[in-house]
Design an enzyme around this catalytic site. Structure first.
Site, short mmCIF file in Angstrom:
data_model
loop_
_atom_site.label_atom_id
_atom_site.label_comp_id
_atom_site.label_asym_id
_atom_site.label_seq_id
_atom_site.Cartn_x
_atom_site.Cartn_y
_atom_site.Cartn_z
N GLU A 116 4.88 -3.49 -16.29
CA GLU A 116 5.38 -4.86 -16.15
C GLU A 116 4.80 -5.79 -17.21
O GLU A 116 5.49 -6.65 -17.76
CB GLU A 116 5.04 -5.37 -14.74
CG GLU A 116 5.49 -6.78 -14.43
CD GLU A 116 7.00 -6.95 -14.53
OE1 GLU A 116 7.45 -7.32 -15.63
OE2 GLU A 116 7.70 -6.70 -13.54
N ALA A 167 3.61 -10.79 -19.88
CA ALA A 167 2.31 -10.68 -19.16
C ALA A 167 2.54 -10.53 -17.66
O ALA A 167 3.16 -9.56 -17.24
CB ALA A 167 1.42 -11.87 -19.49
N LYS A 179 1.94 -1.60 -25.05
CA LYS A 179 3.40 -1.48 -25.18
C LYS A 179 3.83 -0.26 -25.98
O LYS A 179 5.00 0.04 -26.07
CB LYS A 179 3.92 -2.71 -25.95
CG LYS A 179 3.88 -4.00 -25.19
CD LYS A 179 4.55 -5.09 -25.99
CE LYS A 179 3.63 -6.08 -26.62
NZ LYS A 179 2.51 -6.63 -25.96
N ASP A 182 6.14 -7.50 -32.39
CA ASP A 182 5.75 -7.53 -30.97
C ASP A 182 6.94 -7.93 -30.09
O ASP A 182 7.20 -7.33 -29.06
CB ASP A 182 4.59 -8.50 -30.81
CG ASP A 182 4.00 -8.44 -29.42
OD1 ASP A 182 3.61 -7.32 -29.01
OD2 ASP A 182 3.98 -9.46 -28.72
N GLY A 205 -7.05 -16.28 -28.28
CA GLY A 205 -6.70 -14.97 -27.70
C GLY A 205 -5.22 -14.78 -27.45
O GLY A 205 -4.82 -13.88 -26.72
N THR A 222 -5.59 -1.01 -23.23
CA THR A 222 -5.87 -1.04 -24.67
C THR A 222 -4.57 -1.34 -25.41
O THR A 222 -3.52 -1.49 -24.79
CB THR A 222 -6.37 0.33 -25.17
OG1 THR A 222 -5.26 1.25 -25.18
CG2 THR A 222 -7.47 0.89 -24.29
N GLY A 268 -2.23 -14.48 -22.01
CA GLY A 268 -3.52 -14.88 -21.46
C GLY A 268 -4.10 -13.77 -20.62
O GLY A 268 -3.36 -13.02 -19.97
N VAL A 323 6.04 -7.01 -21.04
CA VAL A 323 6.91 -8.15 -21.36
C VAL A 323 6.52 -9.32 -20.47
O VAL A 323 6.53 -9.21 -19.25
CB VAL A 323 8.40 -7.79 -21.10
CG1 VAL A 323 9.29 -8.97 -21.47
CG2 VAL A 323 8.80 -6.54 -21.86
N LYS A 337 9.31 -5.84 -27.26
CA LYS A 337 9.58 -6.32 -25.89
C LYS A 337 11.07 -6.29 -25.57
O LYS A 337 11.47 -5.84 -24.50
CB LYS A 337 9.03 -7.74 -25.72
CG LYS A 337 7.51 -7.77 -25.71
CD LYS A 337 7.01 -9.19 -25.68
CE LYS A 337 5.49 -9.22 -25.63
NZ LYS A 337 4.94 -10.54 -25.89
#
Ligand code: ADP
Ligand code: ASP
Ligand code: MG
Length: 814
Positions: A605, A610, A578, A677, A663, A554, A796, A608, A681
């Site tokens: 993991e 994906a 995150k 965001d 997305g 989530t 993605g 940052v 990261k």
């Protein structure tokens, strides 16, 4: 001559009794057979219940009696559909006797051990009679002999001791003259020298059979039960348990002493000195090989033969400085318990002699306390010792194996795997013979502990992972599908058994201890119970499964706030959310500490890049002693997508809308476009590099227009993108004029971090970054000039799901 014993389940229904009869008939063709039978399954418990009810003046004893009656009558009728009358008459007579006895108990409201033995004897008397008569009815030469006329004991009611001399003579005399093909003997029951009914202790039919086998020195004793032998551990609690082919008498005795109910512990004793093997067989699966218990050299080098457990244990601790070096304390302690007829299951004493710890049955705990406190009254009054401490709700688990003494590190492995799974060990004992290592743990942890130890010692090559996933939107759904697809591969190639035990979205949640069937998980979830974050945690905790992993898919702060609770239960956390790792530094540190303390991995993991292995690589650099000098990165797949598609021929609004539709952005695009965001990261990377930093410490030069920054809803924000198109076009025009590409760059250098939109000149590694790709350049002590670069799709659903998957696998390989 053969001695066979059939247990409660084996004679628990007419269907099973038919199986028993056909086994006996077969054996009878080749040999004379003595068959010891238990009461019909569950009847001994029911008799004792009826007795208790009658004693307590509860009329319900009549209902219990009726249950007992119906069960027997039903069995007689089904077994003998055409000629049950004479058997029924006798059975009803016996049942009348039972009813009168219960009424007597009801009247005087007392149930002495002596009466209790008389009461339970009905179980075996009835079953043996019914089976023998049914066989006769079917033309099989069979006879019943009441074992009370053979087995002589003292008057220690409910668990009498055998007078072997008298017993052996009786048995030998009787079977010298008996020439029947099959003799049926009721197990468990016996008679005292003074002629009163006694019993040999719960589960004692095994013992009856062993006594008979030894008296007649038969070749082999067969114990027929409802499982295919003595298992590596209790098969009701551990699905992976399997039958042991061969086991020594000592090992079998240790396992049964420590709870392997399949064999009543005293059973081994009479047959051991005569080297009569015991063969454990399954009535419901007669072709299965079963287990041979004997003195034969066992070729297996496996150090641990089996694991057993006993429930309802209390721990008594007697401690005090007054005990040190003074002889006689233990003697008085053990004498007191012996006088109270309290059986001690395990003993530990630290070499300081400051305390003695005893494991006993929970039902004896109160009596033990009163008696011991009374005996040591003086010493307690003088503060030489403390009043006895009693802890309940405990269980004993034991590793057993003759060969353990030849192997180092068994107890190390035992306790570290228990510790890893948050099983607290309250006391430990190891016999000097090293045939067993015993630990006392909380009752609630038994199933987890047995599964953990079984995996450790018997399935060393496979590891079970129990996964609980919250959030099955885009990414979560892909994750579930990837797990489903890879299941077989993981098992065959990586020896990982992964099952999804819990699933939740914001509306519903479902659980299945043996793993949710992933072929139709969506339908199941739609019919699940109402979801709640705390409810999901509670359920995960109460299932108490080893190697549990909570997966947060989530972007919800309330979920992130629960990580500490999961970690404290030694439940690993894997998150693409995150929020936790970019929250206040103290919280991040706390989570890291909890992860270490409770041996529960915390992996993120996918926070940052994906699925790109950025954090893992960074961790490996740091762990191997490298120093991070600086990090330069493009970490926003969404911003990269936006600036790769934004030109003087497109509109900023349209491009952002497209990114959202595909997305690439967070549900609220401001989180991406404001740089928050990306700031999160780089913060996480800085922290993982070993720097203490907070989000406020990161310099963030926004590129949004004034109005965009101030907008207070997503819709308003989109409006500003339209009205401020000129602002965004000017950013593009400037970059174009300078022959540059716009990239949103995160930097960490000299302990400082910043995020900003930058004009990147041709030739720079960022210049050609395509689509939604991410890139990270690590400049370190080992990579000072030419950075280590990680580049690839950084957003993605599929790649993020595979990143989560990789974290889960990392835990398995831990
Ligand atoms: P019976 O009525 O045939 O005497 P029991 O119920 O006394 O049978 O014993 C068989 C049961 O023992 C099995 O059903 C199983 O639940 C339990 N058990 C516990 N530990 C073990 C073990 N290590 N191997 C086999 N069975 C075990
Ligand atoms: N019927 C007795 C009991 O349930 C003895 C036995 O089955 O071994 O304990
Ligand atoms: Mg039994």
């Amino acid at each position: 001559m053969k001695v066979l014993k059939f247990g409660g389940t084996s004679v628990g229904s007419s269907k099973n009794i038919n199986k028993v009869i056909s086994i006996l008939e077969n054996y009878g063709k080749r040999d004379t057979v003595i068959c010891v039978v238990s009461a019909v399954g569950g009847i001994t418990d029911k008799l004792l219940l009826a007795g208790k009810q009658a004693q307590n003046k509860e009329q319900a004893f009549l209902n219990t009696f009726n249950d007992i009656k119906e069960k027997h009558i039903d069995i007689v009728k089904t077994l003998n559909p055409e000629n049950s009358a004479s058997i029924l008459k006798e059975v009803e007579e016996k049942l009348n006797g039972l009813k009168s006895l219960l009424e007597g108990i009801f009247l005087i409201n007392e149930l002495s051990p002596k009466t209790s033995d008389k009461l339970v004897s009905y179980g075996e008397l009835l079953s043996s009679y019914i089976i023998a008569e049914t066989m006769k009815n079917r033309g099989i030469e069979a006879e019943r002999k009441n074992s009370q006329e053979l087995i002589v004991t003292n008057s220690n009611f409910t668990k009498a001791e055998v007078d072997y001399k008298a017993t052996n003579t009786n048995i030998q005399d009787y079977f010298k003259s008996d020439s029947k093909t099959v003799t049926i003997l009721p197990g468990f029951i016996s008679k005292s020298k003074t002629g009163e009914i006694t019993t040999l202790g719960r589960g004692g039919s095994d013992f009856t059979a062993a006594i008979v086998a030894a008296a007649l020195q038969v070749e082999q004793l067969e114990i027929w039960t409802d499982v295919s032998g003595m298992y590596t551990t209790n098969p009701k609690l551990v699905k992976q348990a399997y039958p042991i082919d061969k086991i020594s008498y000592q090992e079998a005795m240790e396992l049964s002493h420590f709870g392997a109910k399949v064999l009543y512990p005293p059973t081994v004793q009479p047959v051991l000195s005569l080297s009569i093997p015991i063969h454990i067989k399954n009535t419901l699966e007669p072709e299965a090989t079963g287990t041979i218990i004997s003195n034969d050299e066992v070729t297996s080098t496996k150090p641990v033969k089996g694991i057993s457990n006993i429930s309802n244990i209390a721990l008594l601790t007697l401690e005090g400085s007054g005990m040190v070096g003074i002889p006689g304390f233990s003697k008085r302690l053990f004498e007191t318990l012996s006088q109270e007829k309290i059986n001690i299951i395990m003993i530990t004493q630290a070499s300081s002699e400051h305390s003695i710890c005893l494991g006993i049955e929970e039902k004896d705990a109160e009596n033990a306390k009163v008696a011991i406190d009374a005996v040591f009254e003086n010493e307690i009054a003088l503060n030489k010792i403390e009043p006895i401490i009693i802890e309940t709700g405990l269980s004993i688990i034991a590793l057993v194996g003759d060969n353990m003494k030849n192997h180092q590190g068994i107890s190390g492995k035992m306790f570290s795997s228990l510790g890893k799974n948050n099983v607290n060990v309250r006391a430990i004992a190891q016999g000097a013979s090293e045939k067993n290592i015993t630990a006392v743990i909380a009752e609630k942890d038994v199933k987890k502990a047995l599964n953990t130890l079984h995996e450790q010692f018997f399935e060393s090559k496979t590891k079970q992972l129990n996964v609980f996933i919250t959030g099955v939107g885009n990414v979560g759904e892909r994750l579930v599908e990837q797990i489903h697809q890879q299941k077989k591969f993981l098992k065959d190639n990586l020896k990982i058994k992964m099952r999804v035990v819990g699933l939740s979205n914001s509306r519903q949640m479902i659980f299945a201890e043996e793993g949710i069937d992933l072929t139709n998980w969506k339908d199941q979830l739609n019919q699940g119970e109402q979801a709640s974050l705390q409810g999901f945690f509670e359920k995960t905790k109460s299932l108490n499964l080893r190697n549990s992993i909570f997966v947060d898919v989530t972007a919800n702060k309330n979920v992130a706030d629960l990580y500490a609770q999961y970690l404290r239960q030694s439940i690993g956390v894997v998150a693409c959310n995150k929020i936790a790792c970019s929250s206040d530094f103290e919280n991040y540190k706390l989570l890291k500490r909890l992860s270490l303390k409770y041996n529960a991995p915390l992996l993120f993991e996918t926070n940052v890049g994906a699925g790109l292995p950025i954090i893992d690589t960074l961790n490996n650099l740091v762990a191997s002693g490298d120093k991070i000098h600086s990090i330069q990165a493009v970490l926003s797949g969404s911003l990269n997508f936006v600036f790769n598609n934004f030109t003087d021929k497109t509109k900023f609004y349209d491009v952002v809308k497209q990114a959202a539709a595909e997305g690439y952005t967070e549900p609220d695009p401001r989180i991406d476009l404001s740089g928050v965001d990306v700031a999160r990261k780089i913060l996480i990377l800085a922290r993982e590099s070993g720097v203490e930093m907070n989000l406020e410490d990161i310099e963030n030069k926004p590129f949004l227009s004034e109005a965009g920054l101030k907008s207070d809803s997503v819709d308003d924000f989109y409006e500003t993108l339209i009205t401020d198109e000129a602002h965004y076009q000017s950013l593009y025009a400037s970059a174009k004029a300078n022959n540059c590409q716009l990239k949103y760059v995160a930097k960490f250098d000299q302990g400082k971090a910043s995020v900003s939109l930058q004009e990147i000149p041709e030739g720079h590694p960022f210049y050609n970054l395509e689509g939604s790709d991410n890139i990270v350049m690590f400049y370190t002590q080992r990579y000072p000039k030419q950075p280590m670069i990680i580049k690839g799709a950084g957003a993605g659903a599929d790649v993020t799901a595979s990143g989560l998957f990789a974290d889960i696998i990392r835990i398995a390989n831990d």
